[in-house]
Design a protein around this motif. Structure first.
Motif, PDB file in Angstrom:
ATOM      1  N   CYS A   2       0.852  -1.182   0.000  1.00  0.00           N
ATOM      2  CA  CYS A   2       0.000   0.000   0.000  1.00  0.00           C
ATOM      3  C   CYS A   2       0.891   1.236   0.000  1.00  0.00           C
ATOM      4  CB  CYS A   2      -0.893  -0.009   1.226  1.00  0.00           C
ATOM      5  SG  CYS A   2      -1.933   1.441   1.336  1.00  0.00           S
ATOM      6  N   ARG A   3       0.580   2.149  -0.880  1.00  0.00           N
ATOM      7  CA  ARG A   3       1.319   3.413  -0.922  1.00  0.00           C
ATOM      8  C   ARG A   3       0.335   4.559  -0.932  1.00  0.00           C
ATOM      9  NH1 ARG A   3       7.007   3.001  -2.964  1.00  0.00           N
ATOM     10  NH2 ARG A   3       7.294   0.781  -3.103  1.00  0.00           N
ATOM     11  N   ILE A   4       0.703   5.604  -0.267  1.00  0.00           N
ATOM     12  CA  ILE A   4      -0.103   6.817  -0.290  1.00  0.00           C
ATOM     13  C   ILE A   4       0.607   7.791  -1.226  1.00  0.00           C
ATOM     14  CG2 ILE A   4      -0.988   8.742   1.057  1.00  0.00           C
ATOM     15  CD1 ILE A   4      -1.013   6.860   3.476  1.00  0.00           C
ATOM     16  N   VAL A   5      -0.087   8.165  -2.283  1.00  0.00           N
ATOM     17  CA  VAL A   5       0.468   9.109  -3.246  1.00  0.00           C
ATOM     18  C   VAL A   5      -0.553  10.225  -3.459  1.00  0.00           C
ATOM     19  CG1 VAL A   5       1.872   7.383  -4.436  1.00  0.00           C
ATOM     20  CG2 VAL A   5      -0.427   7.840  -5.237  1.00  0.00           C
ATOM     21  N   PRO A   6      -0.097  11.385  -3.884  1.00  0.00           N
ATOM     22  CA  PRO A   6      -1.049  12.459  -4.163  1.00  0.00           C
ATOM     23  C   PRO A   6      -2.052  12.009  -5.224  1.00  0.00           C
ATOM     24  CG  PRO A   6       1.180  13.324  -4.099  1.00  0.00           C
ATOM     25  CD  PRO A   6       1.288  11.819  -4.057  1.00  0.00           C
ATOM     26  N   GLU A   7      -3.304  12.341  -4.987  1.00  0.00           N
ATOM     27  CA  GLU A   7      -4.359  11.925  -5.905  1.00  0.00           C
ATOM     28  C   GLU A   7      -4.118  12.455  -7.315  1.00  0.00           C
ATOM     29  OE1 GLU A   7      -9.215  11.902  -6.141  1.00  0.00           O
ATOM     30  OE2 GLU A   7      -8.228  12.460  -4.283  1.00  0.00           O
ATOM     31  N   ALA A   8      -3.450  13.593  -7.424  1.00  0.00           N
ATOM     32  CA  ALA A   8      -3.164  14.150  -8.744  1.00  0.00           C
ATOM     33  C   ALA A   8      -2.358  13.180  -9.597  1.00  0.00           C
ATOM     34  CB  ALA A   8      -2.396  15.463  -8.607  1.00  0.00           C
ATOM     35  N   TYR A   9      -1.501  12.393  -8.969  1.00  0.00           N
ATOM     36  CA  TYR A   9      -0.655  11.454  -9.698  1.00  0.00           C
ATOM     37  C   TYR A   9      -1.437  10.275 -10.242  1.00  0.00           C
ATOM     38  CZ  TYR A   9       3.404  13.797  -7.555  1.00  0.00           C
ATOM     39  OH  TYR A   9       4.340  14.694  -7.140  1.00  0.00           O
ATOM     40  N   VAL A  10      -2.543   9.942  -9.605  1.00  0.00           N
ATOM     41  CA  VAL A  10      -3.282   8.729  -9.987  1.00  0.00           C
ATOM     42  C   VAL A  10      -4.711   9.024 -10.429  1.00  0.00           C
ATOM     43  CG1 VAL A  10      -1.876   7.236  -8.515  1.00  0.00           C
ATOM     44  CG2 VAL A  10      -3.951   8.285  -7.589  1.00  0.00           C
ATOM     45  N   ALA A  11      -5.080  10.279 -10.566  1.00  0.00           N
ATOM     46  CA  ALA A  11      -6.463  10.639 -10.893  1.00  0.00           C
ATOM     47  C   ALA A  11      -6.933   9.965 -12.173  1.00  0.00           C
ATOM     48  CB  ALA A  11      -6.608  12.158 -10.992  1.00  0.00           C
ATOM     49  N   GLN A  12      -6.112   9.979 -13.204  1.00  0.00           N
ATOM     50  CA  GLN A  12      -6.507   9.376 -14.481  1.00  0.00           C
ATOM     51  C   GLN A  12      -6.669   7.865 -14.340  1.00  0.00           C
ATOM     52  OE1 GLN A  12      -7.224  11.302 -17.286  1.00  0.00           O
ATOM     53  NE2 GLN A  12      -8.193   9.403 -17.910  1.00  0.00           N
ATOM     54  N   ALA A  13      -5.762   7.221 -13.631  1.00  0.00           N
ATOM     55  CA  ALA A  13      -5.848   5.764 -13.436  1.00  0.00           C
ATOM     56  C   ALA A  13      -7.084   5.397 -12.615  1.00  0.00           C
ATOM     57  CB  ALA A  13      -4.585   5.241 -12.762  1.00  0.00           C
ATOM     58  N   LEU A  14      -7.443   6.218 -11.649  1.00  0.00           N
ATOM     59  CA  LEU A  14      -8.672   5.987 -10.886  1.00  0.00           C
ATOM     60  C   LEU A  14      -9.893   6.127 -11.788  1.00  0.00           C
ATOM     61  CD1 LEU A  14      -7.831   7.935  -7.614  1.00  0.00           C
ATOM     62  CD2 LEU A  14      -8.278   5.482  -7.770  1.00  0.00           C
ATOM     63  N   GLN A  15      -9.878   7.161 -12.610  1.00  0.00           N
ATOM     64  CA  GLN A  15     -11.005   7.418 -13.510  1.00  0.00           C
ATOM     65  C   GLN A  15     -11.140   6.300 -14.546  1.00  0.00           C
ATOM     66  OE1 GLN A  15     -10.718  11.145 -15.564  1.00  0.00           O
ATOM     67  NE2 GLN A  15     -12.806  11.050 -16.310  1.00  0.00           N
ATOM     68  N   ASP A  16     -10.015   5.802 -15.049  1.00  0.00           N
ATOM     69  CA  ASP A  16     -10.022   4.736 -16.059  1.00  0.00           C
ATOM     70  C   ASP A  16     -10.331   3.369 -15.470  1.00  0.00           C
ATOM     71  OD1 ASP A  16      -9.214   6.694 -17.810  1.00  0.00           O
ATOM     72  OD2 ASP A  16      -7.138   6.003 -17.932  1.00  0.00           O
ATOM     73  N   GLY A  17     -10.264   3.253 -14.149  1.00  0.00           N
ATOM     74  CA  GLY A  17     -10.512   1.967 -13.507  1.00  0.00           C
ATOM     75  C   GLY A  17      -9.274   1.093 -13.383  1.00  0.00           C
ATOM     76  N   ARG A  18      -8.097   1.644 -13.726  1.00  0.00           N
ATOM     77  CA  ARG A  18      -6.855   0.871 -13.576  1.00  0.00           C
ATOM     78  C   ARG A  18      -6.433   0.761 -12.124  1.00  0.00           C
ATOM     79  NH1 ARG A  18      -2.834   3.968 -16.353  1.00  0.00           N
ATOM     80  NH2 ARG A  18      -4.348   5.642 -16.480  1.00  0.00           N
ATOM     81  N   LEU A  23     -10.103   1.745   1.452  1.00  0.00           N
ATOM     82  CA  LEU A  23     -10.094   2.448   2.738  1.00  0.00           C
ATOM     83  C   LEU A  23     -10.693   3.848   2.623  1.00  0.00           C
ATOM     84  CD1 LEU A  23      -6.541   1.406   3.982  1.00  0.00           C
ATOM     85  CD2 LEU A  23      -8.720   0.337   4.547  1.00  0.00           C
ATOM     86  N   ARG A  24     -11.824   3.943   1.947  1.00  0.00           N
ATOM     87  CA  ARG A  24     -12.479   5.252   1.753  1.00  0.00           C
ATOM     88  C   ARG A  24     -12.845   5.924   3.073  1.00  0.00           C
ATOM     89  NH1 ARG A  24     -15.722   5.486  -3.729  1.00  0.00           N
ATOM     90  NH2 ARG A  24     -14.504   3.971  -4.881  1.00  0.00           N
ATOM     91  N   ASP A  25     -13.080   5.133   4.103  1.00  0.00           N
ATOM     92  CA  ASP A  25     -13.430   5.709   5.398  1.00  0.00           C
ATOM     93  C   ASP A  25     -12.215   6.215   6.170  1.00  0.00           C
ATOM     94  OD1 ASP A  25     -16.095   5.143   4.924  1.00  0.00           O
ATOM     95  OD2 ASP A  25     -15.999   3.196   5.930  1.00  0.00           O
ATOM     96  N   TRP A  26     -11.049   6.049   5.597  1.00  0.00           N
ATOM     97  CA  TRP A  26      -9.802   6.482   6.227  1.00  0.00           C
ATOM     98  C   TRP A  26      -9.071   7.437   5.286  1.00  0.00           C
ATOM     99  CZ3 TRP A  26      -4.353   4.918   5.861  1.00  0.00           C
ATOM    100  CH2 TRP A  26      -3.608   5.328   6.957  1.00  0.00           C
ATOM    101  N   PRO A  27      -9.672   8.613   5.070  1.00  0.00           N
ATOM    102  CA  PRO A  27      -9.063   9.528   4.102  1.00  0.00           C
ATOM    103  C   PRO A  27      -7.778  10.159   4.639  1.00  0.00           C
ATOM    104  CG  PRO A  27     -10.897  10.596   5.168  1.00  0.00           C
ATOM    105  CD  PRO A  27     -10.862   9.163   5.676  1.00  0.00           C
ATOM    106  N   VAL A  28      -6.831  10.270   3.782  1.00  0.00           N
ATOM    107  CA  VAL A  28      -5.597  10.978   4.085  1.00  0.00           C
ATOM    108  C   VAL A  28      -5.552  12.155   3.130  1.00  0.00           C
ATOM    109  CG1 VAL A  28      -3.085  10.872   4.087  1.00  0.00           C
ATOM    110  CG2 VAL A  28      -4.426   8.884   4.803  1.00  0.00           C
ATOM    111  N   ARG A  29      -5.668  13.323   3.663  1.00  0.00           N
ATOM    112  CA  ARG A  29      -5.658  14.525   2.836  1.00  0.00           C
ATOM    113  C   ARG A  29      -4.329  15.236   3.040  1.00  0.00           C
ATOM    114  NH1 ARG A  29      -9.144  13.072  -0.646  1.00  0.00           N
ATOM    115  NH2 ARG A  29     -11.224  12.773   0.165  1.00  0.00           N
ATOM    116  N   LEU A  30      -3.530  15.196   2.018  1.00  0.00           N
ATOM    117  CA  LEU A  30      -2.265  15.921   2.049  1.00  0.00           C
ATOM    118  C   LEU A  30      -2.518  17.306   1.477  1.00  0.00           C
ATOM    119  CD1 LEU A  30       0.035  13.081   0.733  1.00  0.00           C
ATOM    120  CD2 LEU A  30      -0.416  13.719   3.095  1.00  0.00           C
ATOM    121  N   ARG A  31      -2.036  18.271   2.158  1.00  0.00           N
ATOM    122  CA  ARG A  31      -2.272  19.644   1.738  1.00  0.00           C
ATOM    123  C   ARG A  31      -1.071  20.140   0.942  1.00  0.00           C
ATOM    124  NH1 ARG A  31      -3.095  24.624   5.795  1.00  0.00           N
ATOM    125  NH2 ARG A  31      -3.561  26.155   4.204  1.00  0.00           N
ATOM    126  N   PRO A  32      -1.282  20.498  -0.326  1.00  0.00           N
ATOM    127  CA  PRO A  32      -0.164  21.039  -1.099  1.00  0.00           C
ATOM    128  C   PRO A  32       0.313  22.350  -0.480  1.00  0.00           C
ATOM    129  CG  PRO A  32      -2.182  21.030  -2.409  1.00  0.00           C
ATOM    130  CD  PRO A  32      -2.519  20.471  -1.072  1.00  0.00           C
TER     131      PRO A  32
END
Length: 68
Positions: A2-18, A23-32
């Motif tokens: 498991c790795r925590i990466v900024p959502e910006a890096y994986v937004a397209q892969a999430l959208q594409d379903g890749r 752990l949606r109930d355990w959000p980690v919000r990194l503030r730029p």
């Protein structure tokens, strides 16, 4: 693994379903952030860059909840 990466890096892969969000109930919000020296007046060009970056990031679909 498991790795925590900024959502910006994986937004397209999430959208594409890749990738799948888990752990949606355990959000980690990194503030730029932009770091500048303390106690000094910022030159106009630095303030302009900070304002541009804020507007640019705020317009991204992965930036929900980021303060502008």
């Amino acid at each position: 693994m498991c790795r925590i990466v900024p959502e910006a890096y994986v937004a397209q892969a999430l959208q594409d379903g890749r990738l799948e969000e888990v752990l949606r109930d355990w959000p980690v919000r990194l503030r730029p952030s932009i770091i500048t020296p303390p106690g000094r007046a910022r030159p106009a060009r630095v303030r302009a860059l900070i304002d541009f970056v804020r507007r640019h990031f705020a317009a991204q679909p992965w930036a929900q909840g980021i303060e502008t």
